[in-house]
Design a protein around this motif. Structure first.
Motif, mmCIF file in Angstrom:
data_model
loop_
_atom_site.group_PDB
_atom_site.id
_atom_site.type_symbol
_atom_site.label_atom_id
_atom_site.label_comp_id
_atom_site.label_asym_id
_atom_site.label_seq_id
_atom_site.Cartn_x
_atom_site.Cartn_y
_atom_site.Cartn_z
ATOM 1 N N ASP A 1 0.834 -1.208 0.000
ATOM 2 C CA ASP A 1 0.000 0.000 0.000
ATOM 3 C C ASP A 1 0.864 1.251 0.000
ATOM 4 O O ASP A 1 0.574 2.232 -0.687
ATOM 5 C CB ASP A 1 -0.921 0.007 1.221
ATOM 6 N N LEU A 2 1.936 1.221 0.770
ATOM 7 C CA LEU A 2 2.822 2.383 0.892
ATOM 8 C C LEU A 2 3.539 2.665 -0.433
ATOM 9 O O LEU A 2 3.629 3.816 -0.868
ATOM 10 C CB LEU A 2 3.841 2.122 2.003
ATOM 11 N N VAL A 3 4.008 1.618 -1.074
ATOM 12 C CA VAL A 3 4.784 1.783 -2.302
ATOM 13 C C VAL A 3 3.893 2.042 -3.515
ATOM 14 O O VAL A 3 4.105 2.988 -4.270
ATOM 15 C CB VAL A 3 5.666 0.544 -2.555
ATOM 16 N N HIS A 4 2.874 1.199 -3.698
ATOM 17 C CA HIS A 4 2.100 1.254 -4.939
ATOM 18 C C HIS A 4 0.847 2.130 -4.865
ATOM 19 O O HIS A 4 0.493 2.782 -5.844
ATOM 20 C CB HIS A 4 1.712 -0.156 -5.359
ATOM 21 N N LYS A 5 0.198 2.142 -3.716
ATOM 22 C CA LYS A 5 -1.012 2.955 -3.586
ATOM 23 C C LYS A 5 -0.727 4.333 -3.004
ATOM 24 O O LYS A 5 -1.629 5.162 -2.874
ATOM 25 C CB LYS A 5 -2.032 2.225 -2.705
ATOM 26 N N MET B 1 -9.188 -13.220 -5.710
ATOM 27 C CA MET B 1 -8.665 -12.659 -6.941
ATOM 28 C C MET B 1 -8.935 -11.169 -7.049
ATOM 29 O O MET B 1 -8.107 -10.402 -7.537
ATOM 30 C CB MET B 1 -9.259 -13.394 -8.145
ATOM 31 N N GLU B 2 -10.080 -10.706 -6.569
ATOM 32 C CA GLU B 2 -10.394 -9.285 -6.669
ATOM 33 C C GLU B 2 -9.388 -8.449 -5.909
ATOM 34 O O GLU B 2 -8.912 -7.412 -6.378
ATOM 35 C CB GLU B 2 -11.800 -9.018 -6.128
ATOM 36 N N THR B 3 -9.005 -8.902 -4.712
ATOM 37 C CA THR B 3 -8.020 -8.176 -3.923
ATOM 38 C C THR B 3 -6.642 -8.276 -4.567
ATOM 39 O O THR B 3 -5.907 -7.294 -4.633
ATOM 40 C CB THR B 3 -7.938 -8.752 -2.491
ATOM 41 N N TRP B 4 -6.305 -9.459 -5.072
ATOM 42 C CA TRP B 4 -4.994 -9.641 -5.693
ATOM 43 C C TRP B 4 -4.814 -8.708 -6.880
ATOM 44 O O TRP B 4 -3.741 -8.176 -7.105
ATOM 45 C CB TRP B 4 -4.859 -11.082 -6.168
ATOM 46 N N GLU B 5 -5.893 -8.485 -7.637
ATOM 47 C CA GLU B 5 -5.800 -7.658 -8.825
ATOM 48 C C GLU B 5 -5.437 -6.210 -8.497
ATOM 49 O O GLU B 5 -4.955 -5.480 -9.353
ATOM 50 C CB GLU B 5 -7.115 -7.677 -9.616
ATOM 51 N N GLU B 6 -5.660 -5.765 -7.247
ATOM 52 C CA GLU B 6 -5.256 -4.424 -6.871
ATOM 53 C C GLU B 6 -3.757 -4.247 -6.972
ATOM 54 O O GLU B 6 -3.253 -3.141 -7.140
ATOM 55 C CB GLU B 6 -5.710 -4.119 -5.435
ATOM 56 N N TYR B 7 -3.003 -5.339 -6.859
ATOM 57 C CA TYR B 7 -1.539 -5.276 -6.902
ATOM 58 C C TYR B 7 -0.983 -5.700 -8.248
ATOM 59 O O TYR B 7 0.206 -5.675 -8.459
ATOM 60 C CB TYR B 7 -0.947 -6.155 -5.797
ATOM 61 N N ALA B 8 -1.862 -6.136 -9.167
ATOM 62 C CA ALA B 8 -1.405 -6.631 -10.465
ATOM 63 C C ALA B 8 -1.074 -5.476 -11.408
ATOM 64 O O ALA B 8 -1.494 -4.360 -11.218
ATOM 65 C CB ALA B 8 -2.467 -7.519 -11.078
#
Length: 293
Positions: A248-252, A286-293
């Motif tokens: 979250d810190l790095v990507h979001k 999968m829905e949560t994983w896609e936030e990082y894809a």
């Protein structure tokens, strides 16, 4: 596959940043807590779509032999090793090759250089030679540069770190990992030392998570391209929660306080129920994983 294509795999397509998990510590320190199961580390890396796992060849072989498919993250083959059992742990030796990295499907290779020690010249030579070979094969090189800290002056240490970044770039590295420069001003100096992506090392395990997240944020705000966090992730009591907080810190681009709140969910649930559900984070849908894809 060209170097640029491999290099692109090591950065998030949306954030342009990278979160890597180095697990090469076992050669130096032996069986550390959290390193006993490579398949579990691959599982965490997959769930949070980490950009790369950095490991020695034996660990990568074991990871690929596990039941968890390595579909969510890349591997970087680490070429340097030493042990604390020897007379000089700071003297790193090359123990594998760029070609072997290609044979096992690695997306890149990494080399450790200790700057300011008596054997510095040998490690600098090794980094230069490896960069030449990697260029010929189209393999990205991550230089892990570690400087001897000046206990009397933080600014002197920061200048050394900036010098190490410049050294890595001059010798042909494509990315560089460095220790925390300790201030926003120093971080800016370090990041601008050479035009290659600078990744912040996690350092030794810390219990002050909020301070750790704030230090990360300072580096990212200065232009750092991401993190290369090992012991503060795999040695953490709740590695999945730490992984989500760092992602979250790095990507979001959340705040350190928000990252800390994410990490603290485990303790809060433990206090309230006495039975925390690790599945909420360690087994993402999968829905949560896609936030990082």
């Amino acid at each position: 596959m060209s170097k640029l294509l491999r290099l692109s795999k090591l950065f998030h397509p949306k954030s342009g940043r990278s979160l890597m998990l180095p697990v090469d510590h076992g050669t130096t320190y032996g069986p550390l807590r959290g390193l006993s199961s490579m398949p579990e580390l691959v599982r965490i890396a997959n769930r949070f779509r980490l950009q790369a796992l950095i490991a020695h060849k034996g660990a990568i072989h074991r990871a690929l032999e596990g039941d968890e498919p390595a579909w969510g993250t890349e591997f970087i083959l680490h070429l340097s090793a030493s042990t604390t059992l020897g007379p000089d742990p700071s003297r790193k030796q090359i123990v594998s090759t760029v070609r072997h990295g290609l044979q096992i499907g690695a997306a890149g290779i990494s080399v450790h250089v200790n700057v300011g020690v008596p054997q510095e010249h040998e490690m600098i030579r090794d980094l230069g030679i490896v960069c030449d070979e990697a260029y010929a094969w189209g393999m990205p090189v991550l230089a892990m540069m570690n400087v001897q800290e000046d206990t009397s002056s933080l600014s002197a240490t920061s200048r050394k770190i900036a010098h190490a970044v410049r050294l890595a770039g001059e010798l042909g590295a494509d990315l560089v990992k460095i220790q925390n420069p300790s201030s926003p001003e120093a971080a800016a100096e370090v990041v601008s030392a050479f035009d290659i992506p600078v990744l912040l090392a996690g350092g030794n395990s810390t219990t002050d998570k909020l301070a750790f997240f704030r230090g990360v944020q300072e580096m990212l705000d200065a232009g750092g391209r991401g993190l290369c966090v090992g012991r503060n992730l795999f040695e953490d009591p709740h590695p999945s929660h730490m992984c989500q907080a760092l992602s979250d810190l790095v990507h979001k681009r959340c705040s350190p306080e928000e990252a800390y709140n994410t990490y603290s969910l485990y303790e809060q649930e433990l206090v309230l129920t006495g039975n925390p559900s690790r599945a909420k984070i360690s087994h993402l849908d999968m829905e949560t994983w896609e936030e990082y894809a």
